[in-house]
Design an enzyme around this catalytic site. Structure first.
Site, PDB file in Angstrom:
ATOM      1  N   MET A   1       1.071  -1.273   0.179  1.00 30.66           N
ATOM      2  CA  MET A   1      -0.098   0.196  -0.005  1.00 30.66           C
ATOM      3  C   MET A   1       1.022   1.278  -0.087  1.00 30.66           C
ATOM      4  O   MET A   1       1.883   1.236   0.471  1.00 30.66           O
ATOM      5  CB  MET A   1      -0.919  -0.030   1.121  1.00 30.66           C
ATOM      6  CG  MET A   1      -1.944   1.055   1.169  1.00 30.66           C
ATOM      7  SD  MET A   1      -2.569   1.518   2.862  1.00 30.66           S
ATOM      8  CE  MET A   1      -1.237   2.487   3.454  1.00 30.66           C
ATOM      9  N   CYS A   2       0.372   2.356  -0.609  1.00 33.12           N
ATOM     10  CA  CYS A   2       1.032   3.366  -0.604  1.00 33.12           C
ATOM     11  C   CYS A   2       0.260   4.786  -0.282  1.00 33.12           C
ATOM     12  O   CYS A   2      -1.031   4.587  -0.660  1.00 33.12           O
ATOM     13  CB  CYS A   2       1.674   3.604  -2.073  1.00 33.12           C
ATOM     14  SG  CYS A   2       2.614   2.266  -2.455  1.00 33.12           S
ATOM     15  N   GLY A   3       0.914   5.952   0.027  1.00 34.00           N
ATOM     16  CA  GLY A   3       0.436   7.179  -0.239  1.00 34.00           C
ATOM     17  C   GLY A   3       0.734   7.914  -1.359  1.00 34.00           C
ATOM     18  O   GLY A   3       1.869   8.196  -1.872  1.00 34.00           O
TER      19      GLY A   3
END
Length: 643
Positions: A1-3
């Site tokens: 997951m990432c921003g």
């Protein structure tokens, strides 16, 4: 997951090559393992790309990624199926390689139609000055947009900021398909035109009408200088699931339990259904497809490959890699049971159980009332509940905690230990006071829930934030100790109620409009799940540097359930605790579960008691004053006091 984030400006004199401090901080919370910013400038526009990675598979790949032609890619997703990604490979780089080789828009759409798993992305196509972005079909990953300054700038981001009451605040990008902006033409016209490439079923004849309705709905919420239009080539993404089976029985259904409509639910009642060969076959197919979905989600993450043999042997010292939002209800119990099949046996599983504690609450009376209430609802023997729960309550760090989800959670723990006694089950008791709730809602949670703004969003958003944070207590044989879950993957049961008629409104709709009305209600539930639940929960869970994964929303699980007629999924002529989510209850019995298979639906806000903490006279759909926008002067304070 990432921003992930992309800020675009069409007015050079006002452009900053850095993001606002609060937005950058919020993005870094989602991606603690690497951060990078990339600036791209053209005569007519400037783009700032910002990527913050939570490393969960393959080689750590810093984002944004760029190729030799100047294309830029930001990816917040997981490829679980559709495109082959080896265990040692990173799906960001694999997908970008495919994307860079696409020769036209049709190939881009074909590529994203193949991806199975949650995703949102931003892709800058340098040669054509196009910016592509979008979310998966269910909207399992958050992506927001913000348009400002009369067309001079806009921003795309996984998470927003509090904007002090200004107009044109952050909004969720609809999970309606892929969007494309021509940056060069936008810079000249100062009118932002979003071309939409919508999802469709290949065989559907009414796609044009559906598309027109979608365009008008999206445009209604946007500023006047932003418009949404159908793409000129009339191209589409292929929906990743089969259409919902709307078939109705030609004759009245014969229920296997026509004489039990007024009888309290028991396990023996469910066993009657299992004598039917066809039903038993459907149940096994459901277990198989859901088990594969859970397997993908618990094995696709880094484990301690470098541990020594001595370290591996110390099971009590092992850290959990997977946590489950756990109430002890049917959804979380089935997920936990299937996760146990696939997670290495020497690895603990964290069961995150949240309770909100009002100061005035006192102990034995409320505990007994809740226990008796639960027993009466589900016909679970007092012996089955009380022995284990009373012992747990004696040792609990807060003996006053007797909210419904804590009681069913402890009972569920007992069941799981019986099913898998060799597993270490970390039952994490997360107790939240009024003071802590109000403080962290104000300084941290408020902006994560936004742009959603109802009382229900507040209750569930806060409950999920505290639960997924994983700070609580473990009650073990050697006493009580404080505990913080280190699991980066958090499994949640979202999607079960929507597909299997688990909500009380499904029963109301069935009673007034029959099976046809129930089918329409379920179709509506799946159609709106991206805007009601998933973006919010992704932002809330991601704030802890953890990734939410949704087994019930696996594309193959949804396709299987969509293929079944409604009467094989639920039977709302039967009482609560049996009729709703009947298929899941029968699967639970087949998996060896007992009392939990009969628990009726209890919403998280009531089970955790957060709904009782403040105002009791609010409706779930009311706008929540506690989510009102405030300035982020508290940001530095929050950083200092972050637990």
């Amino acid at each position: 997951m990432c921003g992930i984030c992309c800020s675009v400006n069409f007015s050079a004199e006002h452009f900053s090559q850095d993001l606002r401090e609060d937005l950058l901080y919020n993005l870094k919370q989602r991606g603690p393992n690497s951060s990078k910013q990339l600036f791209k400038s053209d005569v007519n526009y400037q783009c700032l790309f910002s990527g913050h990675v939570l490393h969960l598979r393959g080689v750590l790949t810093t984002q944004p990624v760029e190729d030799e032609r100047g294309n830029v890619f930001l990816w917040n997703g997981e490829i679980f199926s559709g495109i082959k990604v080896e265990a040692e490979e990173n799906d960001t780089q694999i997908l970008f390689n495919y994307l860079s080789s696409c020769k036209n828009e049709s190939e881009i759409l074909s590529l994203f139609s193949e991806v199975q798993g949650p995703w949102s992305f931003i892709y800058y196509q340098a040669s054509s000055h196009y910016l592509w972005f979008g979310r998966d079909f269910f909207g399992r990953r958050s992506l927001l947009w913000h348009f400002s300054n009369l067309g001079k700038s806009f921003c795309l981001s996984s998470v927003g900021t509090q904007t002090s009451g200004l107009a044109n605040q952050w909004q969720e990008v609809p999970a309606s398909g892929l969007f494309r902006i021509d940056l060069k033409s936008t810079a000249i016209s100062r009118c932002i035109i979003l071309q939409l490439y919508p999802w469709k079923y290949i065989s559907r004849e009414n796609i044009i009408e559906e598309n027109v309705n979608s365009l008008s709905q999206i445009s209604a919420d946007l500023p006047a200088f932003v418009s949404v239009v159908a793409n000129e080539a009339k191209l589409y993404l292929e929906k990743p699931v089969v259409p919902l089976n709307m078939m109705l029985p030609q004759a009245a259904l014969e229920t296997h339990c026509s004489n039990i409509s007024n009888v309290p639910p028991t396990r023996e009642t469910l066993q009657v259904f299992l004598t039917d060969v066809h039903i038993k076959e459907v149940i096994q197919q459901f277990i198989d497809v859901l088990s594969v979905a859970v397997k993908k989600r618990v094995l696709c993450l880094p484990r301690g490959e470098n541990l020594t043999a001595n370290e591996v042997s110390k099971m009590c010292d092992r850290k959990a890699n997977v946590a489950i939002l756990f109430s002890g209800g049917i959804d979380s119990m089935v997920i936990a049971t299937l996760a146990d099949r696939h997670i290495p046996l020497d690895e603990p599983i964290d069961l995150l159980n949240v309770a909100f504690i009002a100061e005035e609450k006192t102990m034995p009376t409320s505990f007994n009332k809740e226990r008796n209430k639960q027993k009466n609802k589900c016909e679970i023997s007092s012996e089955e509940f009380s022995k284990d729960d009373a012992a747990a309550d004696d040792d609990s760090p807060d003996k006053h905690v007797s909210v419904p989800d804590r009681i069913t959670g402890r009972a569920g723990l007992k069941e799981l230990k019986a099913v898998s006694p060799s597993r270490i089950w970390n039952f994490v008791e997360i107790n939240v006071s009024m003071e802590e709730l109000q403080k962290l809602r104000r300084t941290r949670i408020c902006h994560l829930i936004q742009p959603l703004d109802t009382v229900l969003d507040d209750s569930i958003g806060c409950a999920v934030w505290f639960a997924s944070r994983g700070i609580g207590w473990l009650v073990a044989q050697d006493g009580v100790k404080s505990y913080q879950s280190s699991a980066k993957v958090v499994l949640t049961g979202i999607g079960a109620d929507e597909q299997l008629a688990g909500y009380s409104r499904h029963r109301v709709r069935f009673q007034s409009h029959g099976l046809e009305g129930l089918n329409k209600e379920i179709m509506m539930e799946l159609g709106r799940i991206s805007s009601r639940n998933l973006g919010r929960d992704d932002r809330v869970i991601g704030d802890h540097g953890k990734e939410a994964r949704f087994p019930f929303l696996d594309e193959n699980v949804v396709s299987f359930l969509n293929s079944l007629p409604i009467w094989e999924k639920a039977n709302l002529t039967l009482p609560r605790g049996i009729g709703e989510k009947l298929l899941l209850r029968l699967a639970a019995v087949e998996l060896g579960l007992t009392a939990s298979a009969l628990l009726p639906k209890r919403a998280m806000q009531f089970g955790s008691r957060i709904a009782k903490m403040e105002k009791n006279n609010e409706k779930a759909s009311d706008k929540c004053g506690r989510l009102q926008i405030i300035s982020l002067e508290n940001l530095s304070i929050e950083k200092e006091t972050k637990l």
